[in-house]
Scaffold this motif. Structure first.
Motif, PDB file in Angstrom:
ATOM      1  N   ILE A 123       7.099   9.897  -5.627  1.00 30.29           N
ATOM      2  CA  ILE A 123       6.209   9.222  -4.682  1.00 30.29           C
ATOM      3  C   ILE A 123       6.242   7.734  -5.023  1.00 30.29           C
ATOM      4  O   ILE A 123       6.067   7.363  -6.192  1.00 30.29           O
ATOM      5  N   LEU A 125       4.677   4.202  -4.194  1.00 25.57           N
ATOM      6  CA  LEU A 125       3.653   3.343  -3.583  1.00 25.57           C
ATOM      7  C   LEU A 125       3.686   1.961  -4.251  1.00 25.57           C
ATOM      8  O   LEU A 125       3.697   0.933  -3.583  1.00 25.57           O
ATOM      9  N   THR A 126       3.757   1.955  -5.579  1.00 22.49           N
ATOM     10  CA  THR A 126       3.682   0.715  -6.354  1.00 22.49           C
ATOM     11  C   THR A 126       4.898  -0.187  -6.116  1.00 22.49           C
ATOM     12  O   THR A 126       6.016   0.296  -5.997  1.00 22.49           O
ATOM     13  N   GLY A 131       0.151  -3.089  -7.516  1.00 25.06           N
ATOM     14  CA  GLY A 131      -0.065  -1.823  -8.216  1.00 25.06           C
ATOM     15  C   GLY A 131      -1.493  -1.384  -7.974  1.00 25.06           C
ATOM     16  O   GLY A 131      -1.772  -0.581  -7.082  1.00 25.06           O
ATOM     17  N   SER A 132      -2.428  -2.001  -8.724  1.00 26.39           N
ATOM     18  CA  SER A 132      -3.851  -1.705  -8.498  1.00 26.39           C
ATOM     19  C   SER A 132      -4.239  -2.055  -7.065  1.00 26.39           C
ATOM     20  O   SER A 132      -4.960  -1.307  -6.402  1.00 26.39           O
ATOM     21  N   ALA A 156       8.096   1.266 -11.122  1.00 29.84           N
ATOM     22  CA  ALA A 156       7.321   2.169 -12.003  1.00 29.84           C
ATOM     23  C   ALA A 156       7.195   3.562 -11.401  1.00 29.84           C
ATOM     24  O   ALA A 156       6.151   4.194 -11.499  1.00 29.84           O
ATOM     25  N   ILE A 157       8.257   4.057 -10.793  1.00 28.49           N
ATOM     26  CA  ILE A 157       8.188   5.337 -10.085  1.00 28.49           C
ATOM     27  C   ILE A 157       8.650   6.496 -10.985  1.00 28.49           C
ATOM     28  O   ILE A 157       9.804   6.519 -11.442  1.00 28.49           O
ATOM     29  N   SER A 158       7.747   7.447 -11.212  1.00 28.99           N
ATOM     30  CA  SER A 158       8.101   8.646 -11.980  1.00 28.99           C
ATOM     31  C   SER A 158       9.114   9.457 -11.187  1.00 28.99           C
ATOM     32  O   SER A 158       9.004   9.551  -9.953  1.00 28.99           O
ATOM     33  N   TRP A 208      11.621   7.359 -15.284  1.00 29.62           N
ATOM     34  CA  TRP A 208      10.831   6.303 -14.642  1.00 29.62           C
ATOM     35  C   TRP A 208      11.768   5.193 -14.179  1.00 29.62           C
ATOM     36  O   TRP A 208      12.707   4.821 -14.894  1.00 29.62           O
ATOM     37  N   ALA A 357       0.687   7.001 -21.014  1.00 28.08           N
ATOM     38  CA  ALA A 357       1.138   6.681 -19.647  1.00 28.08           C
ATOM     39  C   ALA A 357       0.015   6.848 -18.637  1.00 28.08           C
ATOM     40  O   ALA A 357      -0.091   6.084 -17.667  1.00 28.08           O
ATOM     41  N   VAL A 360      -2.562   4.329 -17.245  1.00 26.20           N
ATOM     42  CA  VAL A 360      -2.145   3.400 -16.178  1.00 26.20           C
ATOM     43  C   VAL A 360      -1.703   4.147 -14.918  1.00 26.20           C
ATOM     44  O   VAL A 360      -2.139   3.821 -13.807  1.00 26.20           O
ATOM     45  N   ALA A 361      -0.842   5.156 -15.090  1.00 27.79           N
ATOM     46  CA  ALA A 361      -0.301   5.875 -13.920  1.00 27.79           C
ATOM     47  C   ALA A 361      -1.430   6.439 -13.068  1.00 27.79           C
ATOM     48  O   ALA A 361      -2.450   6.874 -13.593  1.00 27.79           O
ATOM     49  N   ASP A 362      -1.255   6.414 -11.759  1.00 29.07           N
ATOM     50  CA  ASP A 362      -2.267   6.907 -10.802  1.00 29.07           C
ATOM     51  C   ASP A 362      -3.534   6.051 -10.802  1.00 29.07           C
ATOM     52  O   ASP A 362      -4.577   6.501 -10.342  1.00 29.07           O
ATOM     53  N   THR A 364      -5.473   2.455 -13.009  1.00 35.55           N
ATOM     54  CA  THR A 364      -6.048   2.141 -14.328  1.00 35.55           C
ATOM     55  C   THR A 364      -7.550   2.449 -14.383  1.00 35.55           C
ATOM     56  O   THR A 364      -8.197   2.667 -13.341  1.00 35.55           O
ATOM     57  N   GLU A 366      -9.923   0.419 -14.918  1.00 39.51           N
ATOM     58  CA  GLU A 366     -10.724  -0.596 -14.211  1.00 39.51           C
ATOM     59  C   GLU A 366     -10.836  -0.238 -12.724  1.00 39.51           C
ATOM     60  O   GLU A 366     -11.906  -0.379 -12.115  1.00 39.51           O
ATOM     61  N   GLN A 370     -14.185   0.796 -10.558  1.00 32.31           N
ATOM     62  CA  GLN A 370     -14.559   0.121  -9.297  1.00 32.31           C
ATOM     63  C   GLN A 370     -14.955   1.158  -8.241  1.00 32.31           C
ATOM     64  O   GLN A 370     -15.940   0.980  -7.530  1.00 32.31           O
TER      65      GLN A 370
HETATM   66  C1  LIG Z   1       4.072   6.094 -16.647  1.00 33.40           C
HETATM   67  C2  LIG Z   1       3.764   5.571 -15.284  1.00 33.40           C
HETATM   68  C3  LIG Z   1       4.123   6.316 -14.169  1.00 33.40           C
HETATM   69  C4  LIG Z   1       3.912   5.807 -12.884  1.00 33.40           C
HETATM   70  N1  LIG Z   1       4.343   6.532 -11.816  1.00 33.40           N
HETATM   71  C5  LIG Z   1       4.194   6.015 -10.562  1.00 33.40           C
HETATM   72  C6  LIG Z   1       4.713   6.721  -9.426  1.00 33.40           C
HETATM   73  O1  LIG Z   1       5.288   7.817  -9.546  1.00 33.40           O
HETATM   74  N2  LIG Z   1       4.576   6.159  -8.202  1.00 33.40           N
HETATM   75  C7  LIG Z   1       3.941   4.961  -8.017  1.00 33.40           C
HETATM   76  O2  LIG Z   1       3.839   4.519  -6.874  1.00 33.40           O
HETATM   77  N3  LIG Z   1       3.441   4.263  -9.076  1.00 33.40           N
HETATM   78  C8  LIG Z   1       3.558   4.758 -10.336  1.00 33.40           C
HETATM   79  N4  LIG Z   1       3.083   4.063 -11.424  1.00 33.40           N
HETATM   80  C9  LIG Z   1       2.487   2.758 -11.209  1.00 33.40           C
HETATM   81  C10 LIG Z   1       0.976   2.732 -11.447  1.00 33.40           C
HETATM   82  O3  LIG Z   1       0.287   3.393 -10.410  1.00 33.40           O
HETATM   83  C11 LIG Z   1       0.562   1.245 -11.553  1.00 33.40           C
HETATM   84  O4  LIG Z   1       1.213   0.725 -12.707  1.00 33.40           O
HETATM   85  C12 LIG Z   1      -0.934   1.070 -11.696  1.00 33.40           C
HETATM   86  O5  LIG Z   1      -1.582   1.379 -10.484  1.00 33.40           O
HETATM   87  C13 LIG Z   1      -1.305  -0.368 -12.115  1.00 33.40           C
HETATM   88  O6  LIG Z   1      -0.634  -1.310 -11.343  1.00 33.40           O
HETATM   89  P1  LIG Z   1       0.149  -2.524 -12.056  1.00 33.40           P
HETATM   90  O7  LIG Z   1       1.017  -1.941 -13.091  1.00 33.40           O
HETATM   91  O8  LIG Z   1       0.769  -3.333 -10.993  1.00 33.40           O
HETATM   92  O9  LIG Z   1      -0.958  -3.374 -12.783  1.00 33.40           O
HETATM   93  P2  LIG Z   1      -1.864  -4.515 -12.112  1.00 33.40           P
HETATM   94  O10 LIG Z   1      -2.406  -4.040 -10.822  1.00 33.40           O
HETATM   95  O11 LIG Z   1      -1.112  -5.800 -12.107  1.00 33.40           O
HETATM   96  O12 LIG Z   1      -3.035  -4.621 -13.158  1.00 33.40           O
HETATM   97  C14 LIG Z   1      -2.877  -5.307 -14.402  1.00 33.40           C
HETATM   98  C15 LIG Z   1      -4.203  -5.216 -15.157  1.00 33.40           C
HETATM   99  O13 LIG Z   1      -5.246  -5.852 -14.405  1.00 33.40           O
HETATM  100  C16 LIG Z   1      -6.310  -4.936 -14.211  1.00 33.40           C
HETATM  101  N5  LIG Z   1      -6.889  -5.167 -12.890  1.00 33.40           N
HETATM  102  C17 LIG Z   1      -6.233  -5.305 -11.713  1.00 33.40           C
HETATM  103  N6  LIG Z   1      -7.104  -5.499 -10.708  1.00 33.40           N
HETATM  104  C18 LIG Z   1      -8.343  -5.478 -11.270  1.00 33.40           C
HETATM  105  C19 LIG Z   1      -9.666  -5.611 -10.769  1.00 33.40           C
HETATM  106  N7  LIG Z   1      -9.910  -5.777  -9.466  1.00 33.40           N
HETATM  107  N8  LIG Z   1     -10.701  -5.556 -11.654  1.00 33.40           N
HETATM  108  C20 LIG Z   1     -10.474  -5.365 -12.974  1.00 33.40           C
HETATM  109  N9  LIG Z   1      -9.246  -5.225 -13.512  1.00 33.40           N
HETATM  110  C21 LIG Z   1      -8.200  -5.273 -12.673  1.00 33.40           C
HETATM  111  C22 LIG Z   1      -5.681  -3.554 -14.298  1.00 33.40           C
HETATM  112  O14 LIG Z   1      -6.656  -2.567 -14.622  1.00 33.40           O
HETATM  113  C23 LIG Z   1      -4.644  -3.768 -15.394  1.00 33.40           C
HETATM  114  O15 LIG Z   1      -5.259  -3.662 -16.641  1.00 33.40           O
HETATM  115  C24 LIG Z   1       3.273   4.549 -12.718  1.00 33.40           C
HETATM  116  C25 LIG Z   1       2.877   3.828 -13.850  1.00 33.40           C
HETATM  117  C26 LIG Z   1       3.112   4.321 -15.116  1.00 33.40           C
HETATM  118  C27 LIG Z   1       2.701   3.510 -16.308  1.00 33.40           C
END
Ligand SMILES: Cc1cc2nc3c(=O)[nH]c(=O)nc-3n(C[C@H](O)[C@H](O)[C@H](O)COP(=O)(O)OP(=O)(O)OC[C@H]3O[C@@H](n4cnc5c(N)ncnc54)[C@H](O)[C@@H]3O)c2cc1C
Length: 382
Positions: A123, A125-126, A131-132, A156-158, A208, A357, A360-362, A364, A366, A370
């Protein structure tokens, strides 16, 4: 009077999976976890055990209606033996249930192989810039004769490296935020798709990676669900994959805590077993308490989902706290093992890296907080 008991059928399934996890999965976990190869042999075993069809259509080998509690039980129980293998039912629950809402062509092409464990699905999305803030995604699906052309990068796609198909979220040109986003089932061998492996500190077998879509053509039949409503659909599915991933991490933590308890009854210091030092036995007691509390939080979220009640906030609670509790319990188990806890010959350090993992995955902690705060504040304001 409420009941915390699982049904006889759920207990029987759990017993079968516990035996499989302890006897078949646990011995091979360190070797599998050290390689970036997806274990299709084990995935096929999961298919035979009925783990991959939970909540997917019966006509393709699944169990039928969504079954969140059984899905959680499968993830938790398998994680006792191998937390990477255990992610299969949770990931497939998330992706497969959406593919099941696709065209007949998509369903027939992918669901039988996914449920049998012959292929995997990712899947996506990121993106590098979102990401967030998932609704800031920039991948575009341009309507063309007979379908769409997709362009963009997902990161970052599993399962990126093993998937036969990826559920990709892209927006119609000119749309913004959560509006105009659609899910597409994109075959990974389509022209214009390239994958780059991004090895992490754990979860290596999940392959990944990032996926580039360079003007990739997909037919109309690749659209999943209602066009333009993909963002809402994926958020709804996260509401149960989050609780399933939470309880999965706890399964890995329980294995670690059990190992620590066994070790504490044989290792001696200062003339007695370390379990007789309160500094050790209280650590075991504390971690056992946290695991128990976190576990029931996850099952309550899954039960709310199963009974059709609001569960978004509880799913978010189950995603931020249980993985943290699991990580801390594994760390405590490592410390109780002394130098052996750090040694690669024992699975503890591997579980620690794999479970990290899910902090962060699915989404964080924070982001989950929210979601919880938003619901809490809306309720108190109302
Ligand atoms: C092992 C692993 C598997 C994954 N598998 C998938 C997958 O299969 N498919 C997919 O689509 N994605 C996948 N991801 C991606 C994952 O969903 C994102 O990494 C995650 O949602 C965070 O996004 P980011 O890495 O861009 O961090 P960012 O969004 O850049 O965040 C960086 C930091 O800022 C904090 N932050 C951001 N916004 C706020 C806020 N408003 N308030 C407070 N703190 C905030 C976050 O909590 C984090 O600590 C995977 C990630 C990992 C690590």
């Amino acid at each position: 009077m409420i009941s915390f008991a699982f049904t006889d059928e759920q207990e029987a399934f759990k017993t079968t999976l516990r035996d499989f996890a302890q006897n078949e999965l646990a011995p091979g976990y360190p070797d599998r976890a050290a390689k970036a190869d997806f274990p299709f042999d084990v995935q096929k075993q999961l298919g035979e055990l009925g783990v991959l069809g939970i909540g997917l259509p019966e006509e393709f080998g699944g169990t039928g209606d969504e079954d969140p509690i059984l899905l959680g039980l499968a993830a938790e129980t398998l994680a006792y033996g191998d937390v990477n293998v255990a992610s299969a039912p949770a990931l497939l629950g998330l992706v497969g249930s959406q593919l099941a809402k696709g065209s007949r062509e998509v369903q027939e092409k992918y669901l039988p192989g996914l449920i049998a464990g012959e292929i995997t699905a990712a899947i996506a999305l990121t993106e590098p810039g979102s990401g967030s803030d998932a609704s800031a995604l920039r991948a575009v699906a341009r309507p063309v004769s007979g379908g769409y052309r997709l362009s963009g990068e997902k990161t970052a796609i599993s399962l990126a490296c093993s998937a036969a198909v990826t559920l990709v979220y892209a927006r119609e040109p000119g749309s913004a935020r959560s509006r105009g986003v659609t899910g597409f089932a994109v075959p990974m061998d389509a022209e214009g798709v390239t994958v780059h492996h991004m090895p992490g500190m754990g979860c290596l077998p999940l392959g990944w990676g990032s996926i580039h879509f360079d003007d990739v053509f997909v037919p109309e039949s690749a659209v999943i669900g209602d066009p333009g409503k993909g963002f809402q659909a994926v958020m709804n599915h996260f509401d149960f994959s989050r609780a399933a991933l939470g309880v999965m991490c706890l399964g890995a933590a329980q294995a670690s805590l059990d190992e620590a308890a066994r070790y504490a009854t044989v290792r001696e210091t200062f003339g007695k077993k370390i379990s007789e030092h309160q500094g050790v036995s209280f650590q075991l007691a504390e971690q056992a308490t946290y695991l128990e509390a976190a576990r029931w939080l996850c099952y309550r979220a899954l039960w709310l989902r199963e009974t059709g009640q609001p569960h978004t906030a509880l799913a978010s609670m189950s995603k931020w706290w249980p993985p943290m509790v699991a990580k801390d319990a594994i760390e405590a188990a490592m410390r109780i093992h002394g130098n052996l806890g750090y040694a690669t010959e024992f699975p503890l350090q591997q579980r620690y890296r794999d479970v990290m993992a899910y902090l962060v995955a699915d989404g964080t902690a924070e982001i989950q907080k929210q979601i919880i705060a938003k619901e809490l504040l809306a309720r108190t304001a109302g």
